[in-house]
Structure formats: C-alpha cells, structure tokens
Design a protein around this motif. Structure first.
Motif, mmCIF file in Angstrom:
data_model
loop_
_atom_site.group_PDB
_atom_site.id
_atom_site.type_symbol
_atom_site.label_atom_id
_atom_site.label_comp_id
_atom_site.label_asym_id
_atom_site.label_seq_id
_atom_site.Cartn_x
_atom_site.Cartn_y
_atom_site.Cartn_z
ATOM 1 N N GLU A 183 9.978 -6.003 1.370
ATOM 2 C CA GLU A 183 9.835 -6.050 2.822
ATOM 3 C C GLU A 183 8.811 -7.112 3.200
ATOM 4 O O GLU A 183 7.826 -7.327 2.485
ATOM 5 N N GLU A 184 9.042 -7.737 4.315
ATOM 6 C CA GLU A 184 8.088 -8.706 4.845
ATOM 7 C C GLU A 184 7.078 -7.985 5.724
ATOM 8 O O GLU A 184 7.451 -7.157 6.567
ATOM 9 N N VAL A 185 5.797 -8.267 5.527
ATOM 10 C CA VAL A 185 4.729 -7.678 6.331
ATOM 11 C C VAL A 185 3.887 -8.801 6.920
ATOM 12 O O VAL A 185 3.880 -9.928 6.417
ATOM 13 N N GLU A 186 3.170 -8.483 7.970
ATOM 14 C CA GLU A 186 2.342 -9.471 8.641
ATOM 15 C C GLU A 186 1.264 -10.004 7.685
ATOM 16 O O GLU A 186 0.526 -9.227 7.082
ATOM 17 N N PRO A 187 1.151 -11.338 7.533
ATOM 18 C CA PRO A 187 0.196 -11.893 6.568
ATOM 19 C C PRO A 187 -1.248 -11.492 6.823
ATOM 20 O O PRO A 187 -2.042 -11.410 5.878
ATOM 21 N N ARG A 188 -1.622 -11.246 8.082
ATOM 22 C CA ARG A 188 -3.020 -10.970 8.380
ATOM 23 C C ARG A 188 -3.372 -9.488 8.296
ATOM 24 O O ARG A 188 -4.528 -9.129 8.505
ATOM 25 N N THR A 189 -2.403 -8.646 8.034
ATOM 26 C CA THR A 189 -2.700 -7.225 7.891
ATOM 27 C C THR A 189 -3.352 -6.971 6.532
ATOM 28 O O THR A 189 -3.259 -7.785 5.610
ATOM 29 N N PRO A 190 -4.035 -5.818 6.386
ATOM 30 C CA PRO A 190 -4.651 -5.508 5.087
ATOM 31 C C PRO A 190 -3.604 -5.436 3.980
ATOM 32 O O PRO A 190 -2.435 -5.129 4.212
ATOM 33 N N SER A 191 -4.041 -5.719 2.778
ATOM 34 C CA SER A 191 -3.139 -5.650 1.626
ATOM 35 C C SER A 191 -2.824 -4.203 1.288
ATOM 36 O O SER A 191 -3.471 -3.266 1.766
#
Length: 930
Positions: free
Chosen positions: A793-801
């Motif tokens: 899944e693609e997640v927002e790059p700036r969100t926590p890992s």
C-alpha cells in the motif's frame, strides 16, 4: 535419505542459517538424474567457506557439467558438531541434506598446514574412516560408521553429551552406505584434497586421501568427473578407478607411491607417472557470480579474479612460485563479470582479486569504467594487499566510493638490504611515494605487513622496521591533518616448499628475541598498533609444511587430543598442548626440537646431519638431497631455486619476467604456458562520485511473511536481504544522508530468531513514483519463496514510519505442558492469567539496568485455540499484547512465564508464529490491525 536438519537447528544452535543451503544462487539438481555426485567441502565454518572464491568457482563449474551434481559441506561450529555426535547424526551436505556417505566423491580444500585437523573432524562427523587404508579395508563389514577403527565419533578425546535420543536423526534406519562403484570393496566416497597446501607438499596428509588434485581445478575437476562416470558405468574396482585417475595430469594417488628412507617418494608400480604435473588454467570470471549467503560472511562482497599468478619472484612467497605463469584476464571480461555480478547478486561492494592487483596494468581503467557504470548504485571497490610501488592517484581514485575502504601494503622488510635479499623489488623512495599518495588522497590509517626471521637478517634489519614506520610518519604530515596511523602485522617467516628459501629455518628462541626487540622499539610510539604472530604457530607450520608421510600419525593424534578450529579460536593454549602431546607421543620429538632450534633435518633418521640456520651458504651436498615434495612438478627447476638462493645471499635481485627479461625459472613452455600480460586500455574520464538521492517522493508499506527455513535468518540478515533484493530489482530507493549513506528500508519490528510470521511490515521510501503492482511484482521476483508478499500500500511520505506507529502484536504460539491436561484445564490456566492484576517480571535493559515490569499490563487478549496441536501435551494459544520499539512489548516467552507463575505446572514454548503487527492510526485513540 535426507537428514532432518530442522530438528537439529534448535534455539541452542548459533546462526542456524549456516546450514540451510538455501542461498541465492544455490543449485538444486535432481538427485536421481546425476551419474556422479560431488560434495565440495571447505573445512572451516560457513562464513569462511561460503565466501571463498575458489570454492564458489569450482561449485559453479561442476554444476554446469551434464550428469554431474555438486553439493557443499562446511565444518560445523562446535555447537552443531556436539549435537551431531549426541544424536548420532552424520554430517550432511547443505543442499540435498544427505549424509556425505551418500555421495560418490568428496573434495576438501587444503589451503593451510594446520587445517588438516578440521578435515579429520569432518570425516569423523560424517562417519567416514580417516585413512584410505581403513576405507578400503572396511569392505562394507560391520555397523555404519565403524570406519575400521571403532564406533562412529569415538576417535576424539573430549566429553560428549548424553544422546537426546537413541534413534539417529534420519528418516530411515542407519545402514552401512552402499558403494556407488560395485567393485570398490569400500562403501565410502572417494576422498581427495586440493588447494595450495595440497599442491605444495601433500606427503604429511597422504594417508588420509585417495588422491590429490594439484594446481588449478577449473579444467581438472571436470576431467576427474568424466573418468568417474565412465568407471562407474564400467563397474571398475576402486584400485582400477584410481589407476585411471592417476593418468590425468594433476592427479596424485599416494597409494601408488612409497616413501624411501631418505623421505623421497617413488612409484611402486610402472603404470603411474614418475612426476605429477601441477595443472594450470585460465581464470574464468563468469563463474565467480553466485552463492549470495543470507548471513554475513568474511568476504561479504562480489569477488572477481583479474590476474592469476605472479612473476615478481619474492623468494619467500610460495603462492607466487606455485601459480606461475602470470595470466591477465581481458579487461572486457572483468568489466562484464562485475557489472552482471553486481546486478545479479545485489552486493554493494566488489573486490578485484590477484596476488598483486596493481600488476594488472588495466586496473585503473577497469576500476574507473565500473565506477562510472555503477555510479548511481552506491557501490565501493576494495583491493587486497597491493604493491605500494604501483599505488598512485589513478588507483586511489577507484578505491572506496562513499565508503572508503582500508589501504594495505606489504613492504615485508624494514631495510633496503633485506628487501633486496627477498627480491621484493621495492625501494625506500617507492615505499614513501605510495604511502604518501594514500595520505594525500585522504587515508589516515594504513596497514603494513612485515616479516622477521628472513635469511641473512641482522638486528639492524629488525629494528629497521620501526625506523621505517617512524620515518613514514614524519614524512606524511600536513597542517590540519591528524598524524598518519599505522596498524602493523609482523609475522614470523616460515619457509615453504618450492621456494628459494625452502632450505632455511629460524629457531623459536630467535623469533622471541626479535619480537622483544621490536616491542621495546615501538613502546611509546604514538599512532602505531603492532600485532605479532604467535611463534608456536610458526614452528608448527614449519614442522608440518616441510614434513613427510610420518607426520600423518601426529596429525591424527593432535586431532584426537582436541586440535582444530574450535581450539584455535577458543583456546590457543589447548590447541598447542594437543599438538605438543601428539608430537611427544610420536617418535618425532627430536625432529620438532630441531625445528625449534633453527635446524632443519633432511631425511628420515636422527643420524641425518641437520642444517643450522647460521650455515650459509648451504653446501650443495645438502641442497642436492631429495625432498618429500620433489615428486611434484610445479614447472620451476630445482636448480634455479638453488641458484636464486645463492643470489639472495648476495642481495642480487631478479627482474619481474612479466615486464622485463626472462628469469629462466623453467615454467614457461608447453605444459604450463607463458605469461599473458594485457596492455592497459585508456583510463575513462571520471564522471563523479555517487551522490545519494535523498528526496523521498513515495513511501510503500509492504506486508510480508517469514516462513519455513527463513525463520532461521536473523533480523539483521533480513535487512541485508531486502537491501540486495531492491538492488537486483532496480527499484529507485532513497538513501540516508551522511558519510555512510544507506537505503531507506525500515522493518517495523525484529522477529525473534526461529519464529515464523505472516504479519511482518516493512517500509520502502522511493525517489520516484512507481506503480504499486509493478513494485510488488519486481520485488517478489527477487525474494525467496519463504518471504511471501501479501500486499503493498502507498502511504503518505511524511507520516510516521510503521516502526513509529507500532502498538501491538498478535501471536499464535505452540505451548507444551509438563503434565497432561484436558481442554478445560488449559482454559482454567488461561483464565487464571486473565484474572490476575499483576504478574511481575525482572527485565534487563540494553545498558544492563534491571527493573520489574508488570507483564499483565502488556497482555490484551489470551485464548486457547480449538485446533489442538498434534504434539503430545501441546496446545495452540493465541494472544494479543503490546509491541512498541521503546521496549514495552510482550514476547512469547513472557506468556510462558505468566502461565508458569499462576499455575503449578511447567510449560515449554515449542514454536511462535506472529499473525499480525498492530499499528496505531494517527488521531485515533484505539489501535487497529491494518
């Protein structure tokens, strides 16, 4: 039948992935389709053997031969060796997992004099009699592994733990192996050895091997395989088969030769060669690609051979004499092999291999071409010890990369006179220029290798080592730079067969005195670390390396008393005690004492006249005496060695015949070929260093599993596996900033070693947008089958890992109770835990601080599963608990502890399977499983 390896690899076995045979590049050929089945064994632990270039090349070549199968085996670490003995399990090959006795031929690499005890250890663990006579005499009579010398595994004198089970770890009862050759009169494979030590002087080891493969094996081993195939089809007897093998140039069958009273070797039948030719082959870089281990090895990189052989003529150097003539590899082959190898393996480092890499004139051009082609892939180049006189800015520019490798030179001697005596071909000016170039190009630490005990050496020469290092430090200074640091290795010269110095010796007391001189001289010198070789090792290497067939009994007795790899690393004193006792129990104590005293005895009797170290020049009457290794035809004329010894006493140098006139050593000709030197191509223009791409435009979160034997791969090795998979898949991974840029791949949580999982998470940060399905498809093709990808899944790059969002974990564990209990009883035990308010556990932090924690607070759910385990007294238990990377987590062993604390019963954790990791959704108070 195959050995049940998984049953052996329990939690008490360190690095179980050593024994799985599931590496990238491992070859699994159908057993029943092979006419001849090989095992190539490296008698060291896996991390050493699996990264040995010769081992990899021969393994790949044999598996390309039709109707031939090649498997591998390594020396098991002491923990597995003990378990093999306690469970009566034979040593097995890693891919087929079959006992070594199931194979037709078993080959050992013998590259170090004292490594023969490791070979005996492996033979004993395999249930194979140690000598060729015992293997022939066994004749298939008696119990499996009796070996004609007692019960299996009884030869070595050390405590063996009580067997866990009287039933061997086989899928079928143990029977004596059936001979693949019907008329062999022996049920055991043919045992042979190759490698530098075997080629140099096979006589101390002659009792243990059916034959030796001398020299390069790339062409020799396939020829041996064809003879075996024909002999097997024809039903030849063992003796007839060995006689056929003896006709192959490069094959030495010691049972067809006898030792005379003077130590010389002579044929005992007319139909074998009078002298055995060393084989020479052209390097084949394409066969260097393959076998990418899942654990970190000693040389964890792609290695490509660029030049075989050395014609520098260093008089102490046995490899230089035994690999003539010099043969360069065409630069195009090298470049192609490196480019294909880096992309096929996923390594981030490669090494160019040669006895003297800088004598490969195309090195700067090849290195620069590869650096330019792989510029965007963050790779680095390392070189082994190289010629300091050829080190310049061109070579400096191709070394390292963003991860600058170490710099190593070998001046060997501290004075110009000594370097001329050994024919090093190095002046003080060249030494300074090379070291200074390294300093000016940014290196602040350099390794140097020296020797003491060389012929003609005086105390002035010994102290010259310290004076040279002090001079180099003084000359390599710059404003704003730290003082150049040196790490020195000072070894004790050990004379080797087939070299001009093969008649030389130095006493142990003299070595110790010279080491003491240097220790005093280096005391107080800043920026210099000095390592000395143990003089006992030097004496033993000399004693064995220049010995004859009488030493077989010493080798065997030393192994029986505990000498071997485990002893060298864990207790050097124990190892030397074993060797000392073995010598004392033999009739060779007098000979070893003369070696210690710096005398070397030619012949087999105490009445022979020793050659004292001080007697130079040695009289021709002694130089002409036969040597145990004279039967080996290396191509070098013995008279030339004697003449070169005389030249050394006069400090006269001999030019390098690859680049100057012929030295008339006798090698060049029909049998061995001629020097092949490739002219250097132009050096390409440097296009710049790797610049790590740090922009993160996409983050993909991957849910994956860790099943089957991949459960035995550690967390750090799993991270390395993903790094290499991404490189092979050519995915646009982002890198971290800093001197050591690393790929942005983040695994959410470390899975305990041995646990399986279907709920792991890893984040990949990319520099370019890529379709999710495309990413998954490309990644899956580069991962082993037991690392399945469930979804991406693609997640927002700036969100926590995912590691930062980690909140909880769900496990299914298999638990055994000491007492039999009903399902209702199990439910009562679980309810007792759920009813508890506090179950305390003493936890130790990484810093060593101890604190009490309440495990009950970390447990969210606990239930007994309906599908009971087929294992007696075991059940499946599912739990959900906390799992945060700050240390607040509930491991499966914590659940076992809670069961034991609230119930009057003992419990054992049999297996753990992680079902899912629970991530916290931002801006939400309740975690959810995603």
């Amino acid at each position: 039948m195959a050995v049940a390896v998984e049953e052996l690899l329990t939690a008490d076995i360190l690095k179980p992935a050593r024994y799985l045979g599931n590496e990238l590049g491992a070859v699994h050929k159908p057993w029943n389709e092979a006419s001849v089945r090989w095992v190539l064994t490296y008698p060291e632990v896996y991390e050493v053997g699996a990264s040995n270039l010769g081992h990899i090349i021969l393994y790949n070549i044999l598996n390309t031969q039709p109707r031939q199968l090649c498997d591998r085996a390594y020396l098991p670490a002491p923990d597995l060796a003990a378990k093999l003995r306690s469970t009566f399990t034979p040593l097995f090959a890693v891919e087929s997992r079959r006992p070594l006795t199931d194979f037709d031929i078993l080959g050992f690499s013998l590259s170090y004099e004292l490594g023969a005890t490791n070979i005996l250890e492996m033979l004993d663990l395999a249930g194979i009699p140690l000598t060729w006579r015992e293997r022939q005499e066994s004749g298939g009579v008696g119990e499996w592994g009796s070996g004609g010398a007692g019960e299996w595994g009884s030869g070595r004198e050390y405590p063996i733990t009580s067997p866990q089970s009287p039933v061997p770890n086989h899928q079928s009862p143990i029977t004596i192996p059936q001979s693949p050759f019907p008329n062999h009169h022996s049920p055991y494979p043919l045992i042979f050895a190759g490698g530098q030590t075997a080629t140099s002087n096979p006589e101390p080891y002659a009792d243990f091997f059916d034959f030796f493969a001398l020299g390069d094996g790339e062409e020799l081993l396939p020829e041996i395989g064809l003879v075996l195939e024909e002999g097997k089809a024809a039903g030849l007897s063992r003796e007839a088969l060995l006689l056929d093998l003896a006709q192959i140039p490069g094959v030495y069958v010691p049972q067809f030769y006898d030792m005379a009273a003077d130590g010389s070797i002579h044929p005992n039948r007319p139909d074998v060669p009078d002298r055995i030719l060393r084989r020479v082959a052209t390097p084949m870089p394409a066969y260097s690609i393959g076998l990418v281990p899942y654990i970190e090895t000693v040389h964890d990189r792609l290695t490509i051979e660029i030049r075989r052989g050395c014609t520098r003529g260093c008089r102490f150097c046995q490899p230089g004499m035994l690999t003539r003539p010099a043969r360069d590899v065409e630069p195009e082959q090298v470049v192609k092999a490196i480019e294909e190898g880096m992309r096929a393996t996923g390594y981030n480092e490669f090494s160019l291999l040669s006895l003297s890499c800088s004598d490969y004139l195309a090195l700067p051009a090849v290195g620069m071409e590869i650096r330019n082609r792989l510029k965007d892939e963050n790779i680095s180049l390392s070189l082994p010890s190289q010629r300091v006189d050829r080190f310049d800015e061109n070579i400096a520019n191709i070394l390292g990369g963003n991860r600058q490798s170490g710099l190593t030179f070998a001046p060997e001697a501290g004075t110009q006179r000594m370097r001329d005596i050994i024919n090093k071909g190095l002046t003080n000016e060249e030494l300074l220029r090379g070291v200074k170039t390294g300093f000016e190009q940014g290196w602040d630490k350099i390794k140097l290798y020296f020797m003491i005990g060389l012929p003609g050496e005086t105390d002035v020469d010994v102290l010259g080592i310290a004076e040279t290092v002090r001079w180099l430090q003084q000359q390599c200074r710059a404003k704003g730079r730290k003082t150049l640091n040196f790490t020195l290795t000072i070894s004790n010269f050990t004379p080797k067969p087939h070299t001009p110095f093969q008649w030389h010796s130095v006493s142990t007391a003299e070595f110790e005195r010279k080491q003491s001189l240097l220790r005093s001289e280096f005391r107080g010198m800043k920026g210099v670390k000095v390592n000395f070789t143990d003089v006992r090792i030097s004496a033993m290497e000399d004693f064995i390396g220049r010995g004859d067939r009488r030493l077989a009994s010493v080798l065997r007795r030393a192994w029986e008393l505990g000498a071997g790899m485990d002893a060298w690393f864990d207790s050097a004193d124990r190892a030397f005690a074993a060797w000392g006792d073995a010598i004392a129990q033999s009739d060779l104590t007098w000979k070893y004492r003369q070696v210690e005293n710096g005398e070397w005895v030619l012949g087999t009797g105490k009445e022979q006249s020793p050659i004292p170290n001080s007697q130079f020049p040695i009289p021709n009457s002694l130089l002409d005496k036969p040597l145990p290794w004279d039967r080996i035809d290396t191509g070098i004329d013995k008279n030339w060695l004697k003449a070169d010894l005389q030249r050394s006493l006069e400090a006269a140098t001999v030019p390098d015949c690859s680049f100057e006139g012929c030295s008339h050593c006798g090698v060049c000709g029909v049998d061995f070929g001629h020097n092949v030197v490739v002219e250097p191509p132009p050096i390409p223009e440097f296009v710049g260093h790797f610049v790590p791409k740090q922009e993160r435009v996409q983050r993909l979160r991957v849910w994956f599993g860790k099943l089957g034997n991949m459960a035995l791969v550690s967390h750090l090795d799993l991270a390395r596996l993903f790094d290499r998979a991404v490189r092979r898949a050519s995915l646009p991974i982002a890198f971290t900033n800093g001197f050591h840029a690393s790929p942005r791949i983040s695994i959410a949580n470390a899975l305990p070693l041995g646990a399986t999982s279907s709920g792991e998470i890893v984040d990949f940060e990319l520099t370019e947008h890529i379709d999710v399905a495309t990413f998954q498809a490309r990644l899956v093709t580069q991962l082993p089958g037991n690392i399945p990808i469930y979804r991406v899944e693609e997640v927002e790059p700036r969100t926590p890992s995912s590691a930062q969002l980690l909140e909880g974990v769900e496990y299914l564990i298999t638990v055994a109770a000491a007492a039999d209990a009903s399902t209702d009883r199990w439910k009562q035990w679980i309810e007792a835990i759920l009813a508890s308010d506090a179950i305390l556990w003493e936890q130790t932090s990484k810093s060593g601080k101890k604190q009490m924690v309440n495990l009950r607070d970390r447990l969210f759910e606990l239930e007994l599963q309906e599908n009971n385990s087929p294992i007696d007294r075991a059940r499946y238990v599912r739990y959900v608990g906390s799992c945060r990377n700050d240390g607040n987590l509930l491991r499966p062993d914590g659940v076992i502890y809670m069961l034991a604390q609230v119930n009057a019963c003992e419990f054992q954790l049999l297996h753990s399977h992680r079902l899912s990791l629970i991530l916290q959704v931002q801006n939400c108070s309740n975690p959810i499983v995603v």
